[in-house]
Enzyme design. Structure first.
Site, PDB file in Angstrom:
ATOM      1  N   ASP A   1       0.862  -1.172   0.000  1.00 29.01           N
ATOM      2  CA  ASP A   1       0.000   0.000   0.000  1.00 29.01           C
ATOM      3  C   ASP A   1       0.904   1.230   0.000  1.00 29.01           C
ATOM      4  O   ASP A   1       2.000   1.208   0.562  1.00 29.01           O
ATOM      5  CB  ASP A   1      -0.875  -0.037   1.256  1.00 29.01           C
ATOM      6  CG  ASP A   1      -1.962   1.014   1.260  1.00 29.01           C
ATOM      7  OD1 ASP A   1      -1.781   2.053   0.605  1.00 29.01           O
ATOM      8  OD2 ASP A   1      -2.982   0.790   1.908  1.00 29.01           O
TER       9      ASP A   1
ATOM     10  N   ASP B   1      -7.637  -7.294  -0.014  1.00 26.35           N
ATOM     11  CA  ASP B   1      -6.801  -7.372   1.188  1.00 26.35           C
ATOM     12  C   ASP B   1      -7.655  -6.956   2.369  1.00 26.35           C
ATOM     13  O   ASP B   1      -8.572  -6.140   2.230  1.00 26.35           O
ATOM     14  CB  ASP B   1      -5.585  -6.451   1.083  1.00 26.35           C
ATOM     15  CG  ASP B   1      -5.922  -5.012   1.472  1.00 26.35           C
ATOM     16  OD1 ASP B   1      -5.657  -4.653   2.633  1.00 26.35           O
ATOM     17  OD2 ASP B   1      -6.473  -4.279   0.638  1.00 26.35           O
TER      18      ASP B   1
ATOM     19  N   CYS C   1     -13.800 -28.125   7.554  1.00 25.11           N
ATOM     20  CA  CYS C   1     -12.557 -27.379   7.337  1.00 25.11           C
ATOM     21  C   CYS C   1     -11.348 -28.310   7.412  1.00 25.11           C
ATOM     22  O   CYS C   1     -11.284 -29.191   8.279  1.00 25.11           O
ATOM     23  CB  CYS C   1     -12.426 -26.266   8.384  1.00 25.11           C
ATOM     24  SG  CYS C   1     -10.930 -25.277   8.217  1.00 25.11           S
TER      25      CYS C   1
ATOM     26  N   CYS D   1      -8.158 -27.162   7.821  1.00 25.09           N
ATOM     27  CA  CYS D   1      -7.008 -26.479   8.415  1.00 25.09           C
ATOM     28  C   CYS D   1      -6.428 -27.310   9.552  1.00 25.09           C
ATOM     29  O   CYS D   1      -7.083 -28.203  10.100  1.00 25.09           O
ATOM     30  CB  CYS D   1      -7.403 -25.087   8.919  1.00 25.09           C
ATOM     31  SG  CYS D   1      -8.306 -25.059  10.487  1.00 25.09           S
TER      32      CYS D   1
ATOM     33  N   CYS E   1      -8.564 -27.328  12.821  1.00 21.51           N
ATOM     34  CA  CYS E   1      -9.743 -28.200  12.847  1.00 21.51           C
ATOM     35  C   CYS E   1      -9.369 -29.674  12.758  1.00 21.51           C
ATOM     36  O   CYS E   1     -10.092 -30.536  13.276  1.00 21.51           O
ATOM     37  CB  CYS E   1     -10.694 -27.821  11.713  1.00 21.51           C
ATOM     38  SG  CYS E   1     -11.561 -26.253  11.977  1.00 21.51           S
TER      39      CYS E   1
ATOM     40  N   HIS F   1      -7.284 -20.907  11.344  1.00 17.22           N
ATOM     41  CA  HIS F   1      -8.585 -21.374  10.843  1.00 17.22           C
ATOM     42  C   HIS F   1      -9.232 -20.325   9.936  1.00 17.22           C
ATOM     43  O   HIS F   1      -9.687 -20.644   8.826  1.00 17.22           O
ATOM     44  CB  HIS F   1      -9.524 -21.687  11.998  1.00 17.22           C
ATOM     45  CG  HIS F   1     -10.941 -21.893  11.554  1.00 17.22           C
ATOM     46  ND1 HIS F   1     -11.374 -23.064  10.956  1.00 17.22           N
ATOM     47  CD2 HIS F   1     -12.014 -21.054  11.559  1.00 17.22           C
ATOM     48  CE1 HIS F   1     -12.646 -22.945  10.633  1.00 17.22           C
ATOM     49  NE2 HIS F   1     -13.068 -21.735  10.992  1.00 17.22           N
TER      50      HIS F   1
END
Length: 338
Positions: free
Chosen positions: A46, A219, A257, A259, A262, A288
């Site tokens: 940015d 973003d 999920c 991830c 999880c 997560h």
């Protein structure tokens, strides 16, 4: 390593914060931002415009640029469009942003139009100041919540032939329906063969709605911020892991999920970590939420390839319950005045 494992392809770094510390010269001496961060993938920076303009009591704007006082030590600095490009080129980012002037939500039309014109002038100066073609410089569409200004801004910037375009000055407290109306106005004049980037938007329902309107890139700090406050994404909306209903929940927070959180830990364990104030809970929740967002983006890309995005959009939004809109706007107002 966490981000790579989660499927993250690009990270954002902020020029304003890096300018103040450790300083661009330090990063340059240490081999540039990729080496400094040990990140081999693409990096987007940015320009720092949003952070500077959020410091309303500490800055002054002129045609030359924006003079501001550091929130760290009070020292005075001048950001010009030329300096914003120079700093980002020195950092070595792959995508860099033109310096712009975001207008606060609710500002009168005259002020928004003035900010937009200054954004356009600065965009021209940013293009002229580039040292080379190794980085993609994006122009930023402004215009507040005035449809005709949004269209005018997008048309002007499209005429400058940037390699990509961002939509700025949104998600600043306006209702979501109005935000999406402005996305439509801003996207329509932009060339279809260039990426469109909606800045600062990251809630799951907004990602789906914005992709439906032609946005490619996003973003947001929201997924990580809400994770640290105990709000975890599921296909039915956010859940608060601090609630007593999770105290003895044996299964994961989201059985669908994949991830590591999880796959490894129960919802009861996450509940315990948050209630006990253990820092591990913040990390596991962040993992997560980021994986949830990455999977959502992967699914949208695949549905577009398969020509079934509209069905995906309907199915997702029919089951996902967004956070309360009035509470969200109240939080925005509180943050603005804090």
């Amino acid at each position: 390593r966490d981000l790579v494992d989660l499927g993250v392809r690009m990270v954002l770094a902020n020029t304003y914060h890096l300018y103040l510390r450790p300083g661009p010269e330090t990063i340059r001496k240490l081999g540039g931002l990729h080496r400094f961060m040990a990140w081999e993938g693409p990096i987007l920076t940015d320009s720092g415009g949003y952070q500077v303009f959020s410091l309303a009591p500490l800055r002054r704007v002129s045609d030359q640029g924006v003079t501001f006082r550091s929130h760290i030590d009070g020292s005075e600095h001048l950001f010009t469009p030329e300096l914003a490009v120079e700093l980002q080129e020195g950092l070595g980012a792959d995508i860099i942003m033109a310096l712009d002037v975001p207008s606060p939500f609710g500002a009168p039309r005259e002020e928004v139009a003035r900010d937009m014109e200054r954004t356009h002038d600065w965009a021209v100066r940013c293009l002229a100041s580039r040292a080379g073609d190794g980085q993609a410089l994006f122009g930023i569409v402004q215009g507040g919540t005035f449809p005709e200004l949004r269209r005018d801004s997008a048309e002007f910037l499209a005429s400058l032939d940037f390699p990509g375009y961002a939509l700025g000055g949104l998600c600043l407290g306006e209702p979501k329906e109005l935000m999406m109306d402005m996305v439509e106005e801003g996207v329509a004049p932009l060339p279809p063969d260039r990426p469109r980037y909606l800045m600062g938007v990251g809630s799951p329902e907004d990602l789906v709605a914005a992709v439906a309107r032609g946005i490619d890139l996003f973003d947001s700090a929201l997924p990580t911020r809400v994770a640290r406050n105990g709000a975890l994404f599921t296909r039915r909306g956010r859940v608060n892991i601090r609630k007593a209903s999770f105290r003895e929940r044996e299964g994961p927070i989201d059985a669908a999920c994949d991830c590591s959180t999880c796959r490894t830990f129960s919802a009861a364990y996450l509940h315990h970590l948050f209630r006990a104030g253990e820092l591990l809970g913040l990390r596991l929740a962040t993992v997560h939420n980021l994986r949830f967002i990455m999977v959502l983006m992967e699914e949208m890309r695949q549905s577009l390839r398969d020509g079934v995005f509209e069905k995906f959009r309907r199915d997702f939004l029919s089951s996902y319950i967004p956070a309360d809109e009035s509470a969200r706007l109240a939080q925005k107002r509180a943050k603005k005045h804090s």
